[in-house]
Structure formats: structure tokens, C-alpha cells
Design a protein around this motif. Structure first.
Motif, PDB file in Angstrom:
ATOM      1  N   GLU A  71     112.546  57.437  17.005  1.00  3.02           N
ATOM      2  CA  GLU A  71     113.072  57.551  15.608  1.00  3.02           C
ATOM      3  C   GLU A  71     112.879  58.313  14.619  1.00  3.02           C
ATOM      4  N   GLN A  72     111.310  59.676  15.482  1.00  2.00           N
ATOM      5  CA  GLN A  72     111.466  60.867  15.026  1.00  2.00           C
ATOM      6  C   GLN A  72     112.899  61.625  14.740  1.00  2.00           C
ATOM      7  N   ARG A  80     115.729  60.537  12.258  1.00  2.00           N
ATOM      8  CA  ARG A  80     115.192  61.034  10.942  1.00  2.00           C
ATOM      9  C   ARG A  80     115.070  62.583  10.478  1.00  2.00           C
ATOM     10  N   ARG A 130     119.030  62.559   9.892  1.00  2.00           N
ATOM     11  CA  ARG A 130     119.404  62.254   8.739  1.00  2.00           C
ATOM     12  C   ARG A 130     119.351  63.152   7.944  1.00  2.00           C
TER      13      ARG A 130
END
Length: 148
Positions: free
Chosen positions: A120-121, A124, A127
Motif C-alpha cells: 500500500e505504501q 501511494r 500515485r
């Protein structure tokens, strides 16, 4: 002399944009396709390597653009160069506030010590990086327009 500065600055910023574009759309896709923990290890190594070089490249590019804008101040096209400089400042601020904190954590990760939310990091970071690449492409485009 001013022409040499303009061309040199445009090349320096253009190569930086190319590297960041490659990270976003080539390298990270390659890392994501690698088996097992290889992709995460590749990202960690890339974070260490590029994390050591990019601060100088970003700040150096910004300094070159500032010198160009000051040297060309009363002439046509200076507004484009200043606008490119503003976008480079935005990219530096984005880097410091959004990307560097994640990169500083992830460059030390191994399969044994990475957190449970490491993917998830990384998503992120990706993005934020896509947005930064768009900002850099816009800055480069303005520099090219200011050059011609």
C-alpha cells in the motif's frame, strides 16, 4: 553564452524528466512483475541509488532555471521559464513532503523487516510519483517553449 545555458538547462531537466518517467512507467512495472521478493528488493535498491542523486539533480535544475530566468529577464519567453521554475519548486515540495518520507522508509526494507502494508505504501508512492512526473513534464514543456 545565454544560448548555451538555455540548451544545457533544457537537456539537464529533460534527462531528469526521462529518468522519472522511466521509473514510473518502466522500472516499477518491471519490479512489480518480478517473482517473490525481487521486486521489493529492486525498489529498495533504486530508492537508495536514486535517493542519493535526485536531490542534487532537482535542486541543480531549479538553480539553472533561476539563472536562465534572471539572465533573460526582460526578454520574450521569460514568463515561460519562470513558470517552469515554479513547477520545479512544486515538484521539490511534493518530493520533500510526500515521496521522500516513503522512500526513506522503503529503501531500508528487506523481506524480513518490511511492514505489513508495504505494498500500500508503494502504491501511494507510485500515485504521488505519477503526479510529480506530470508536473515535471509540464515544466520541461514550458522550458522548451521558452527556448524556442
Amino acid at each position: 553564452m545565454l544560448n548555451a545555458l538555455e540548451v544545457f538547462t533544457t537537456v539537464v531537466v529533460g534527462v531528469m524528466v526521462g529518468v522519472e518517467f522511466s521509473v514510473a512507467f518502466v522500472m516499477n512495472r518491471i519490479f512489480n512483475a518480478l517473482p517473490e521478493d525481487s521486486g521489493q528488493l529492486g525498489r529498495a535498491h533504486g530508492g537508495r541509488m536514486l535517493g542519493a542523486v535526485m536531490p542534487f539533480w532537482y535542486i541543480g535544475s531549479l538553480v539553472l532555471v533561476a539563472i536562465w530566468a534572471i539572465a533573460r529577464w526582460p526578454h520574450e519567453g521569460t514568463g515561460l521559464v519562470v513558470s517552469a521554475g515554479v513547477l520545479l519548486i512544486v515538484s521539490v515540495i511534493m518530493s520533500i513532503l510526500l515521496l521522500v518520507p516513503i522512500n526513506n522508509r522503503s529503501k531500508a526494507w528487506t523481506p524480513d523487516n518490511r511492514p505489513a502494508d508495504w505494498k500500500e505504501q508503494m502504491n501511494r508512492w507510485d500515485r504521488y510519483h505519477y503526479v510529480r512526473v506530470a508536473v515535471l513534464i509540464a515544466a520541461f514543456t514550458l522550458l522548451v517553449a521558452g527556448l524556442v
